[in-house]
Design a protein around this motif. Structure first.
Motif: not given
Lengths: 540, 741
Positions: A467, B440, A472-473, B330, B489, B443-444, B326
């Motif tokens: 990630q 996502d 990604g996160v 997931q 992201i 989320c960010e 999330r």
């Protein structure tokens, strides 16, 4: 046949009216849904113009002998017969020949398939309903004429019903008022046909029912009743020495290649083209199967493929063209030999993508068309890990777990093992092969969970890294441990048929599981997690 | 065990009267949970104060003068909050339903079209007499059963229960006969009879004791039913018993054409699933077609877009909560259903814990500032004080606690929130090119840390700006995510904008224009960019061949590239500008506490629970819970007055995965008899309160009773799933099953 117009809906009429049936209805009337009183003749025969013997014979290539034998055994009008036992492999034309023979003879019969009638009661009631000319409809709540569960009741009801029917069949001869009788007579015989007899063996208390059916001839002692049994398996599977009259066996052998050729050549628009196609296709397919139903499912698609390069389908192909077509078709033959389940795409959205897939699929039609690297359905990460653990638990011998997952002593152990194995290589190979033959092994829940925990502890680290790599996160803080709902995931996997469950005893924990996932699938899942599955797979 | 779990029951002695047979172990599981959660919440004393404000314990918080009037007020506002919850949630729910329906509708239409086609194909092969029991003898083209395999794309079936129900309704509304069967109808136990029975019940609406498919034939041949296709929907095909399903197919095959049944089967895994489930003789009668529904990610994105971004429902969630949701989606559950459930829990919790949350409802409706000031003026003093004591408010040093301030704050909040969502939508449009998930991005985008960093750095270069984390951040969670957000992201998105080919860029700008309508500044800039792009297009037409732009467009020197680069560059700058100025996470806005739910622990414990861990923790720290006077003082020392099972489990911690029964028993006995030197405790029964009463009695615990208690404790541990009983191989050892907390 089957062309007899339209569905018949009738209100229930008393049987007394049945003898005075309105004959004009016997011949298919095109009036939709005209209620029609039931009559023995129209209900129990095909009710159409009987088919000529020539037509009968020509419609069954390769069955001339059997048809003639059947006709002989059934005998001329009003002649009693012994029970017949027709047997032969699946899709060899048994049922169709019998039915068409009755169409040719135009005599009344009652047909029951033990597939549709999946229990004795339904078999009995279906027979009786037909004999009593009972039609189920909303008016009678779709119920049967008679409730009949026990064989003894069945015999009694059957005898009554048959006597009535036979009397009715005789009556009109005296009256000679109905038009039907001006036509060649239907005779006084009534025939009972039991299809798919082999299925009865799977029922509860099957032997009783089979015996009853074979004994019917003796029990009823009615010369006007003919019995015909149709079965996939030979008579040896049924007979026991109980002293009933043995039915006369009639065997339907498998079709030969020539027969098949004749069968498929019927009703072809362009016989020359099709015969050149058959020349190419029939031989390889006949090595696999000679069942008409399987072949007839496979051929149209292949023929379509075969004709693809042609612009005009009406042409008679030249040698040169044949060769070209053959080379076009050849790559598709082998894959479709194994294929019985070919999925077509309907979705019109993004047809292009689908087209691409289809093209891919055609090249390797064998069902490995999911050559796409992705698994195309959603699975939670913890379910994926569980799936992999189950796969490993099924594939690897349990003794190896410690070596594979214990990071401390793992390498050491392995070396020692390898040394030992070199001395007894052959022996090991044998056991290996044996393992392979046995298929995926079973494992207790604990082992699965242990492996799962090892994997997730390894995997979570790499996951985080991954990630971070693709950014990604961000953090693992709202952290949902992978372990928390494992049992739920397990049941999910069981429901998806990825893991099979053995015997149960929840307190003892002795339930054993078995993973049924293919290696391909497991690898795909592992790839989606970036989990190095092959590292953990035990190969000799 | 039982009594220990209900320590504050009115009459402990009666409960504890030793009912040996009364297996009340499960009280540990059931009774304990609510207490546990409340303890968890109030335990760490410094959790947000809004928890303390919860209606359940209105007095516990600092309001010293909680007089009668206030209580009445509380009651009134609680009522308001309940109403607000109902209003807000029903809005959200209908929205979600609409969204889901929207997603499915195209697939449904496709299925319907296909059904019609199949039906006409079947009809074209003649209209045979349906009621005759013998199969067709003629050669007909379609002897196969048309089957739609609907890929649900989710291994969990829960989401699609509703989907298939709706598909049934949809087809029904178009005039098909529909029967919705489930895997329960295809169980091996009931056999083919069970499935026919429910088929007949649904189609023919009769219930027969000997269901027979011939009934279906005669039903179908009735006039009113005759000209419509009948569809049988099997939602969860994988879970059906293969043999029963095969038998069903073979039976249908005997009636093929006579009863034009069309199968629709939901496939959760791969298209191969029927191949694995069914024997070949059934398989070959199917003529399968493939359809697919939206993937759970698509649905999720649609829901998130509708609920969190598109409309302001007056309820929102904080970064941590979204992050948790999330992750839960997931990793654990992966169903939209559970996402919605979690969202509902969050919503309910929010309205029950946040005293000012009743204002949310009005956020949903009204927009004018005047309305707000009116509304806020009506608030009592306490409420205002509450509002201005929010941490978000104090951070901004908004000292004056007037209702006007609150009103303008709320108005501002709504505006900023709108801006935020339009920027997120813009980001998502770019993200779509890379198949990013909206969740996502959200989320960010919700992360207050990144925003604060940006704000304090005041640095435009996102890629760099993110990596530098300033320690002077004033935010709560600052520094927590530093280092990880390096290639976040959002920065990926910005990079992507730079590399976008012209065609896509203009397409993107079009959509941006739509999304940024609310922010006039950005809107104008987007227009400007668009005109630039058009100008270029006119100037250098037919130069579209450079669609596959290399990663670094600057590396090439052609004119076209240069120009294009400028537009791309400008768009990227605009994007960055938007991010810096408008992407203000809700948690950075004053008064967000009113509409924003942030307490992730609450949600987590409600959703996951983690019962086994809870059981272990509770066993090891039983005194935390029982709060009896005898044990709480002891610290970690085991006392005989503790509960047996708790003692046993604590002892078991000293062993490895195998526990020698004898040793265990001995140490257990020692603990029980240990304090006998003090000669005080009587231990006939486990419960504590009782013991304390008769503490004067001499210790006369017989060996037998110790053994009995030992056995009971072991059994309890086994039932809670922490132990496994001795196996035949090792008769004197028990095995620990659960490790680690």
């Amino acid at each position: 046949m089957g062309k007899e117009g339209t569905p018949q809906i009738t209100k229930r009429t008393t049987r007394s009216s049945s003898s005075t049936a309105d004959s004009s209805n016997a011949i298919a009337t095109k009036t939709v849904n005209a209620p029609r009183p039931p009559s023995i003749i129209s209900d129990l025969t095909f009710g159409e113009e009987p088919m000529s013997l020539d037509a009968l014979l020509s419609s069954f290539p390769g069955r001339r002998l059997q048809v003639l034998e059947l006709l002989q055994l059934i005998g001329p009008l009003n002649s009693p017969m012994f029970p017949l036992f027709i047997y032969g492999g699946a899709s060899t034309g048994k049922s169709s020949v019998v039915l068409q023979v009755f169409k040719h003879l135009n005599r009344p019969f009652v047909y029951s398939s033990c597939r549709t009638c999946y229990s004795p009661r339904i078999l009995f009631e279906s027979m009786l309903n037909q004999l009593l000319l009972h039609r189920r409809n909303a008016g009678n709540g779709y119920s049967s004429m008679k409730r009949c569960e026990r064989p003894a009741d069945f015999v009694n009801f059957l005898r009554e019903a048959l006597t009535d029917v036979v009397n009715n069949l005789k009556e009109p001869i005296k009256k000679a008022s109905s038009k039907e009788l001006l036509k060649p007579g239907h005779g006084r015989m009534i025939y009972l046909i039991f299809d798919h007899l082999e299925l009865i063996q799977e029922w509860d208390k099957s032997s009783g029912i089979i015996l009853l059916l074979f004994n019917l001839f003796d029990i009823l002692k009615m010369s006007e009743v003919g019995l015909i049994f149709i079965s996939n398996v030979s008579p040896d599977a049924y007979y026991s020495n109980t002293g009933h009259v043995e039915p006369i066996p009639v065997y339907f052998p498998d079709y030969t290649e020539d027969n098949l050729c004749q069968i498929f050549m019927r009703n072809q628009a362009n016989p020359k083209l099709f015969s050149s196609f058959l020349d190419v296709v029939l031989r390889p397919f006949c090595r696999m199967t000679r069942r008409v139903d399987e072949l007839s499912a496979a051929f149209p698609l292949l023929f379509k493929k075969y004709c693809e390069p042609l612009s005009d389908l009406g042409l008679a192909p030249t040698e040169d063209m044949k060769r070209k077509l053959f080379s076009h078709l050849q790559p598709h033959i082998a894959p479709s030999l194994n294929e019985i389940f070919r999925v077509q795409y309907e979705s019109r959205v993004d047809v292009k993508a689908k087209e691409k897939v289809r093209r891919k699929g055609n090249i390797r039609k064998l069902g490995i068309e999911d050559a796409l690297d992705e698994i195309d359905f959603h699975m939670s990460i913890s379910a994926k890990y569980l799936l992999i653990s189950a796969f490993l638990a099924s594939r690897n011998p349990a003794t190896l777990d410690a070596a594979l997952f214990d990071s401390m002593g793992g390498s050491d152990n392995r070396k020692r093992k390898r040394k030992a194995s070199q001395t007894s290589m052959e022996k090991k190979e044998n056991t290996e092969n044996e393992l392979l033959m046995r298929g995926p092994g079973t494992f207790p829940l604990e082992r699965l969970l242990a492996i799962f925990q090892c994997l997730t502890s390894v995997g979570e680290g790499s996951l985080e890294e991954g990630q971070r790599e693709d950014g990604g996160v961000m953090a693992e803080d709202g952290d949902v441990g992978l372990m928390s709902d494992v049992l739920l995931q397990l049941s999910t996997l069981c429901n998806a048929n990825f893991i099979m469950k053995g015997g149960t005893c929840p307190l003892e924990g002795s339930t054993r599981y078995r993973s049924t996932v293919s290696e391909e699938m497991a690898l795909k899942v592992a790839r989606s997690l970036r989990f190095p599955l092959s590292k953990y797979l035990y190969r000799r | 065990m039982a009594p220990s779990a209900i320590p504050d029951s009115p009459s402990p002695p009666t409960v504890s009267d030793n009912e040996e047979n009364n297996l009340q172990q499960f009280f540990v599981l059931h009774k304990a949970l609510p207490r546990k959660s409340s303890r968890k919440v109030s335990g760490p004393g410094k959790t947000r104060r809004k928890i303390d404000l919860s209606p359940a314990s209105p007095k516990s918080e600092g309001k010293s003068g909680a007089n009668h009037v206030e209580e009445e007020d509380d009651c009134y506002y609680e009522q308001l909050r309940v109403e607000a919850f109902n209003a807000v949630w029903s809005e959200i729910e209908t929205k979600i339903k609409d969204v889901l329906r929207e997603i499915n509708i195209s697939a449904f239409d496709e299925v319907h079209r296909w059904v019609c086609e199949c039906f006409s194909t079947i009809k074209s092969s003649g209209t045979p007499e349906a009621v005759r029991p013998y199969p067709l003898v003629t050669d007909i083209n379609c002897k196969q059963i048309f089957t739609a395999l609907v890929l649900t794309k989710n291994i969990e079936f829960v989401d699609d229960l509703l989907t298939f129900e709706e598909l049934g309704l949809h087809l029904k509304s178009k005039g098909c006969h529909v029967a919705n069967l489930s895997s329960l109808d295809f169980s091996a136990k009931n056999g083919i009879g069970g499935c026919l029975r429910s088929l007949l019940r649904q189609l023919v609406m009769v219930s027969l004791d000997a269901p027979d498919i011939a009934v279906l034939a005669s039903w179908y041949s009735e006039q009113e039913n005759y000209n419509n296709p009948s569809v049988v929907i099997i939602g969860d095909m994988e879970r059906c018993s293969g043999s029963v399903l095969a038998e069903f197919i073979l039976m249908l095959r005997e009636w093929v054409v006579k009863i034009p049944i069309i199968l629709v089967m939901g496939v959760a895994t791969t298209i191969d699933a029927p191949r694995n489930l069914l024997p070949s003789n059934a398989l070959k009668h199917l003529c399968p077609f493939k359809f697919s529904l939206g993937s759970p990610y698509e649905r999720m994105d649609a829901i998130v877009e509708a609920v969190l971004l598109k409309t302001c429902f007056g309820f929102n969630v904080g970064h941590k909560v979204v992050f948790f949701l999330r992750n839960y989606f997931q990793r654990q559950d992966g169903t939209v259903t559970s996402f919605i459930k979690a969202f509902k829990i969050a919503c309910a919790k929010h309205f029950s814990t946040e005293p000012l949350s009743f204002l949310c409802r009005d956020l949903l409706n009204d927009d004018s500032e005047g309305f707000w000031s009116e509304k806020c003026a009506l608030l009592p003093e306490v409420m205002l004080k509450n509002a201005f004591s929010f941490p978000s408010c104090q951070r901004c040093k908004m000292t004056e606690g007037t209702s006007e301030n609150l009103a303008s704050g709320l108005f501002e909040l709504k505006k900023l929130q709108k801006n935020w969502s339009s920027v997120v939508l813009c980001l998502h449009e770019v993200g779509k090119f890379q198949k990013m998930h909206l969740l996502d991005i959200v989320c960010e985008a919700l992360d207050p840390a990144t925003y604060n960093k940006n704000a304090s750095d005041n640095h435009l270069g996102i890629g760099n700006g993110f990596s530098k984390s300033s320690p002077s951040d004033c935010c709560l969670h600052a520094g927590q995510y530093s280092g990880k957000s390096k290639g976040g992201i959002i920065s990926q998105v910005v990079r992507r904008v730079r590399d976008l080919p012209v065609a896509l860029l203009s397409q993107l700008l079009n959509i941006w224009r739509k999304h940024t309508k609310g922010i006039s500044e950005i809107h104008d800039k987007v227009k400007e960019l668009q005109s630039m792009l058009k100008f270029e297009d006119n100037g250098k037409s037919l130069k579209q061949d450079s669609k596959d732009t290399p990663k670094r467009p600057s590396s090439r020197g052609t004119m076209n590239m240069e120009d294009k680069k400028t537009v791309n560059e400008k768009s990227a700058t605009l994007m960055e500008y938007m991010i810096v100025n408008y992407l203000q996470p809700i948690e950075c806005i004053p008064f967000h506490e009113i509409i924003c739910f942030k307490n992730v622990e609450l949600l987590q414990s409600a959703l996951i629970g983690d019962p086994r861990r809870t059981v272990q923790v509770d066993l090891l720290k039983s005194h935390n819970f029982l709060q009896c006077s005898c044990c709480s003082r002891s610290g970690n020392v085991l006392l005989p007055s503790m509960h047996d099972t708790s003692i046993m489990y604590t002892l078991a911690q000293e062993h490895g995965d195998l526990i020698n029964l004898h040793d265990w028993f001995q140490s257990f006995k020692e603990i029980l008899l240990g304090p006998s030197t003090k000669g005080k405790h009587k231990m006939k029964q486990s419960p504590l309160s009782k013991k304390r009463k008769d503490r004067d009695e001499p210790h006369d615990i017989s060996e037998a009773s110790i053994q009995a208690r030992f056995c009971r404790a072991v059994t309890e541990l086994q039932i809670t799933g922490l132990l496994r009983m001795p196996s035949k191989r090792r008769p004197d050892y028990v095995q620990r099953v659960a490790f680690g907390l």
